[in-house]
Design an enzyme around this catalytic site. Structure first.
Site, PDB file in Angstrom:
ATOM      1  N   ASP A   1       7.691 -12.147  22.291  1.00 37.41           N
ATOM      2  CA  ASP A   1       8.682 -11.425  21.780  1.00 37.41           C
ATOM      3  C   ASP A   1       9.783 -10.941  22.899  1.00 37.41           C
ATOM      4  O   ASP A   1      10.937 -10.796  22.599  1.00 37.41           O
ATOM      5  CB  ASP A   1       8.321 -10.711  20.618  1.00 37.41           C
ATOM      6  CG  ASP A   1       7.781 -11.508  19.380  1.00 37.41           C
ATOM      7  OD1 ASP A   1       8.605 -12.481  19.279  1.00 37.41           O
ATOM      8  OD2 ASP A   1       7.090 -10.955  18.697  1.00 37.41           O
TER       9      ASP A   1
ATOM     10  N   SER B   1      -2.038  -6.291  14.411  1.00 33.50           N
ATOM     11  CA  SER B   1      -0.435  -6.175  14.682  1.00 33.50           C
ATOM     12  C   SER B   1       0.220  -7.353  13.759  1.00 33.50           C
ATOM     13  O   SER B   1      -0.215  -8.488  13.765  1.00 33.50           O
ATOM     14  CB  SER B   1      -0.443  -6.666  16.237  1.00 33.50           C
ATOM     15  OG  SER B   1       0.927  -6.776  16.378  1.00 33.50           O
TER      16      SER B   1
HETATM   17  N1  ARG Z   1       2.352 -15.447  18.134  1.00 31.92           N
HETATM   18  C1  ARG Z   1       3.533 -15.281  17.340  1.00 31.92           C
HETATM   19  C2  ARG Z   1       4.911 -15.846  18.096  1.00 31.92           C
HETATM   20  O1  ARG Z   1       4.829 -15.640  19.334  1.00 31.92           O
HETATM   21  C3  ARG Z   1       3.722 -14.457  16.642  1.00 31.92           C
HETATM   22  C4  ARG Z   1       4.041 -12.984  17.141  1.00 31.92           C
HETATM   23  C5  ARG Z   1       4.200 -12.110  16.131  1.00 31.92           C
HETATM   24  N2  ARG Z   1       3.712 -10.669  16.369  1.00 31.92           N
HETATM   25  C6  ARG Z   1       2.540 -10.024  15.667  1.00 31.92           C
HETATM   26  N3  ARG Z   1       2.351  -8.834  16.162  1.00 31.92           N
HETATM   27  N4  ARG Z   1       1.698 -10.825  15.172  1.00 31.92           N
HETATM   28  O2  ARG Z   1       5.907 -16.224  17.497  1.00 31.92           O
END
Ligand code: ARG
Length: 401
Positions: free
Chosen positions: A124, A175
């Site tokens: 992200d 998370s």
């Molecule tokens: N792994 C996924 C991505 O990079 C989701 C990440 C989302 N964050 C979380 N805290 N689950 O798109």
């Protein structure tokens, strides 16, 4: 003039603390930016008040749920976007829309820097910062967790010391990131990849073990976009929400994967995306009857590449735009109805009809009405196998020497 920083604000503990933390570390004024991408939960007004209560000088809140559904979820649906064949890109597609609003807010409030709450280990941070570089190349980026040593423990201590209007006792070991396209859960107990997810992890889907009676749904598409459910007209946002509800009740769309992050780490993630998975399944089946064979085969490759670009934070890249021109062209005739049964964790298609279908009953039938001249097949097969036959003749000849 005091420098100003816009912060991507979720209303949670970490970004609430980040407001004051950034202020203390940089001397800048912080403007909180909260974007509704259909994540549910608290109202934007509650979030705005909390941001101000935590020391933000301004709060920018935007309901982007229709924008997100139309401009981010629908392209994902047209691409049948599944990263590594599994993940419907839930978080990956929400970052670019948040970036748009961050840049807009930065312009409105005269900010020079954009801040986000991501760690230095995930995708992200890349998606936010590459997006900012593209849409606001003059803006700087800062991530307090990564760049200003804002750990969880310090966040809790800071919130308590300053008496911030945010709960510090609720301990969620996971998370979580969620929006209308789905929900992503990671960390904690899930980091042992042999551990099965416990029931409390899920929120968008009911346990498929004890499903209610099967639910049959008809989804109508026009040029690749859902336009009606059971004959009732819907917007893309309404279609996703309605299927989140109905497919979610049947436990459809649970995904448990170890995926390849852009930064080189393999990570375990649990997703639930009932609406997205039901829609992608229906859309794919409609393509099966409306998209010509060679176009369809090539589109699968294009869709995969598109998904990788989006996962890797290249939403605003020229290659993605070019691939979309191809995808868009393939969707011209993807119109019609798909009937599917939602039950026991599955969305199974059992009927399709389309005015633009390529399915020809008279060609396909084994009964009377057959218009296919079977005598044509013999010569076709002869020629189709010729190249391999010549090569295998050569193999035998050479091996015999
Ligand atoms: N792994 C996924 C991505 O990079 C989701 C990440 C989302 N964050 C979380 N805290 N689950 O798109």
């Amino acid at each position: 003039m005091t420098e100003r920083i816009v912060l991507a604000y979720s209303g949670g503990l970490d970004t609430s603390v980040a407001i004051g933390w950034i202020g203390e570390a940089t001397g800048a004024e912080v403007i909180a930016v909260a974007v509704d991408v259909g994540q549910g939960g608290e109202s934007l007004e509650t979030i705005r008040q909390r941001a101000l209560g935590c020391g933000a000088v301004e709060a920018y809140v935007a309901d982007a749920s229709d924008e997100f559904a139309n401009e981010y979820c629908m392209p994902t649906l047209k691409a049948n976007g599944l990263y590594q064949g599994h993940y419907p890109l839930v978080s990956a597609i929400s970052r670019p829309v948040i970036v748009k609003h961050l840049v807009k807010a930065a312009r409105e409030f005269g900010a020079t820097t954009v801040a986000h709450g991501c760690t230095g280990k995930g995708n992200d941070q890349v998606r936010f910062e590459v997006g900012i570089q593209t849409l606001g190349p003059d803006l700087k980026c800062i991530a307090p967790v990564r760049d200003l040593a804002l750990t969880r423990d310090k966040a809790i201590a800071f919130a308590e010391e300053k008496g911030l209007p945010i709960e510090t006792t609720k301990k969620n070991p996971y998370s979580i990131d969620q929006n209308v396209w789905g929900r992503a859960v990671e960390t904690g107990y899930l980091e042992d990849i042999w551990n099965g997810p416990t029931k409390d992890i899920y929120d968008y889907t009911a346990t498929p073990e004890f499903p209610p009676a099967p639910d049959e749904v008809i989804i109508s598409f026009e040029a690749g976009i859902p336009v009606a459910i059971d004959g009732v007209k819907v917007t893309p946002l309404q279609a996703i929400k309605e299927l989140n509800r109905r497919a979610g009740a049947q436990g459809v769309g649970r995904i448990d994967v170890v995926e390849d992050r852009l930064v080189g780490i393999k990570s375990r993630e649990i997703y639930e995306a009932p609406g997205a998975m039901a829609l992608i399944t229906a859309h794919k089946h409609l393509e099966d009857i409306t998209v010509e064979r060679e176009q369809a085969r090539f589109k699968a490759t294009v869709g995969q590449r598109w998904s990788e670009l989006v996962y890797d934070g290249q939403w605003f890249s020229p290659l993605k735009r070019s691939l979309e021109a191809f995808i868009e062209d393939t969707q011209k005739y993807v119109s019609g109805d798909i009937r599917m049964t939602l039950h026991g964790g599955q969305a199974v298609v059992n009927g399709r009809r389309s005015d633009t279908s390529l399915y020809d009953f008279n060609l396909a039938t084994y009964d009377t009405g057959d218009t296919f001249d079977q005598s044509m097949a013999k010569g076709f097969i002869e020629l189709w196998g010729m190249s391999a036959k010549v090569a295998s003749g050569r193999d035998i000849r050479v091996a015999g020497k």
